[in-house]
Design a protein around this motif. Structure first.
Motif, short mmCIF file in Angstrom:
data_model
loop_
_atom_site.label_atom_id
_atom_site.label_comp_id
_atom_site.label_asym_id
_atom_site.label_seq_id
_atom_site.Cartn_x
_atom_site.Cartn_y
_atom_site.Cartn_z
N GLN A 299 48.80 35.97 44.57
CA GLN A 299 49.87 36.95 44.70
C GLN A 299 51.06 36.52 43.83
N LYS A 301 55.33 37.79 42.93
CA LYS A 301 56.45 38.70 43.19
C LYS A 301 57.65 38.24 42.38
N TRP A 309 55.25 42.06 46.66
CA TRP A 309 54.14 41.21 46.24
C TRP A 309 53.07 42.04 45.53
N GLU A 310 52.52 41.45 44.48
CA GLU A 310 51.47 42.10 43.69
C GLU A 310 50.22 41.22 43.74
N ASP A 311 49.09 41.83 44.04
CA ASP A 311 47.82 41.09 44.03
C ASP A 311 47.35 40.95 42.58
N ILE A 312 47.26 39.69 42.13
CA ILE A 312 46.86 39.45 40.73
C ILE A 312 45.52 38.72 40.65
N LYS A 315 43.30 39.98 37.90
CA LYS A 315 43.93 40.23 36.61
C LYS A 315 43.24 39.41 35.51
#
Length: 467
Positions: A299, A301, A309-312, A315
């Motif tokens: 995660q 942010k 929060w961004e789930d990476i 990616k």
């Protein structure tokens, strides 16, 4: 060599003696029979022996060599340190080795020594108005060296203690100098000034490969052998030496970033948390979490207000450079901690602190009670409550010859905490996990301490038995 010199009375040089030189005040103490060998210009010599009569056997009353220019010489030395011919250089003095004593060596410019600069006995001194550069400085018998400019040496050797400091790391004298100049017995190593002179006369070097003095073989395996963000490495983090017994996490700062490693735990509300890692820099928060299915979640942010929060996790690798960078830094820091923290035996230090000879000292460690080994000072503080009601843990401190302090504190159930204080500063600092040289120095100084204090305790026991 004497054909190039003028032999004149000391009084004829009185206008040339620089302020601060011993000769300014004392040239009148000598009569006209005592002469100086004067050279006008730059001079290069293969060697220069300053023992009486050696440079100028036909001019036995020469007591001073005055070079009105630069002097370059391979080896400059004298063996009799009770008294020897003085040397005054009005330019720069450049030498491969210098081993002197018993006179004033005065250099108006810079002193540049390729290998060893050794002054022996307290009957002499060297005065350098410019900068001093030497690979190895050997301190022997309180010989004085005064430098008006910058002083730079790769290594300083303390003869009394039989050890040196090479690029901030303590090393034994036997790791630096060849055996020919050492007096070696079962318990200690001494220095032989006369043998150093003999080697220089033969044109031989007294130095070993200095880089070998930095090498210490360690058999401790590397804790993390790969840098993959996976379950195995997360679990190894939670089992590392840094994880305390009484808390579910450890944290630290390194190079402006914050790191916190959580092991599996139950919070105050009864919620169960899996192992996780939190990291933060000036731009982002990062969170690495081990899911129930043992899958790793990543995660990120932004530190901006209102960011989410961004789930990476999925990616592309190109977009994971920042979190990977700090993950590798974290593993590197823990690798260093696993290498150096267990190297100091906590139980062994506790036993030293409880020895009657140590407990007899000032328990607060503030009355200058302690021990001096010739180059380092050792102080001890027992665990106690101070006048403000604060509980203080037991610790020892080591003050090195350059004014650096190292602190070893019994404030952790798993290891001895180590801190240091740079010269001319106040307040101890954490040792950066990425500063492996500082950790190595701390460990070596502690080893020196244990060797010294073991001898002190043993001598005390032997003295009691002899009564």
């Amino acid at each position: 060599m004497s054909d190039s010199f003028q032999f004149i009375s000391l009084s004829q040089l009185k206008e040339k003696f620089p302020e601060g030189s011993w000769w300014v005040q004392h040239y009148q103490d000598f009569n006209e029979d005592h002469i100086a060998a004067y050279y006008n210009g730059d001079l290069t010599l293969p060697f220069l022996d300053l023992d009486w009569e050696k440079p100028f056997p036909q001019q036995q009353e020469t007591i001073l060599i005055f070079i009105d220019g630069n002097l370059t010489v391979d080896n400059l030395y004298n063996e009799n340190t009770d008294g020897a011919i003085g040397l005054m250089v009005m330019g720069n003095l450049t030498a491969k080795n210098i081993a002197v004593g018993g006179q004033e060596i005065y250099v108006q410019g810079d002193l540049l020594v390729e290998e060893i600069l050794c002054g022996s006995y307290n009957h002499g001194e060297a005065i350098v108005n410019g900068n001093l550069h030497a690979t190895v400085l050997i301190e022997d018998d309180e010989y004085r060296i005064k430098t008006s400019g910058q002083q730079w040496t790769r290594c300083t050797i303390n003869i009394w203690e039989g050890e040196g400091v090479f690029q901030e790391l303590p090393v034994d004298i036997g790791e630096l100098l060849v055996d020919d100049v050492l007096d070696i017995d079962d318990e200690e190593v001494g220095f032989l000034f006369g043998m150093l002179i003999s080697l220089l006369k033969e044109g031989r070097s007294a130095l070993k490969d200095l880089n070998e003095g930095l090498k210490r073989e360690r058999t401790v395996p590397i804790y993390f052998t790969d840098s993959t963000i996976n379950e195995d490495n997360i679990m190894k983090l939670t089992r590392s030496v840094l994880m305390p017994k009484d808390k579910h996490y450890f944290d630290f700062e390194e190079q402006g970033a914050y790191f916190k490693v959580n092991r599996e735990h139950v919070d105050a509300e009864g919620g169960r948390w899996n192992p996780s890692i939190y990291m933060k820099d000036d731009h982002n928060h990062y969170f690495i979490y081990l899911e129930e299915e043992q899958m790793v979640s990543l995660q990120r942010k932004s530190v901006d207000e209102g960011a989410i929060w961004e789930d990476i996790t999925d990616k592309p690798q190109e977009q994971l450079k920042d979190i990977s960078y700090y993950w590798i830094m974290l593993l590197t820091c823990v690798n260093v901690s696993e290498l150096y923290l267990p190297s100091i035996d906590r139980h062994e230090l506790k036993e030293v602190m409880q020895h009657p000879k140590i407990k007899a000292l000032d328990p607060a460690g503030e009355e200058n009670d302690g021990f001096w080994d010739g180059s380092k000072y050792y102080r001890f503080r027992q665990a106690h409550t101070d006048e403000d009601g604060d509980d203080l843990d037991a610790r020892i401190e080591i003050q090195t010859s350059d004014g650096t302090f190292y602190f070893y504190t019994l404030d952790n159930e798993k290891y001895v905490s180590q801190h240091y204080q740079p010269p001319n500063q106040y307040g101890r600092e954490s040792i950066s996990y990425l500063d492996s040289k500082r950790w190595e120095a701390s460990g070596r100084y502690f080893t020196k301490f244990m060797q010294f204090i073991s001898r002190e305790i043993a001598e005390g026991v032997n003295a009691e038995e002899d009564k």
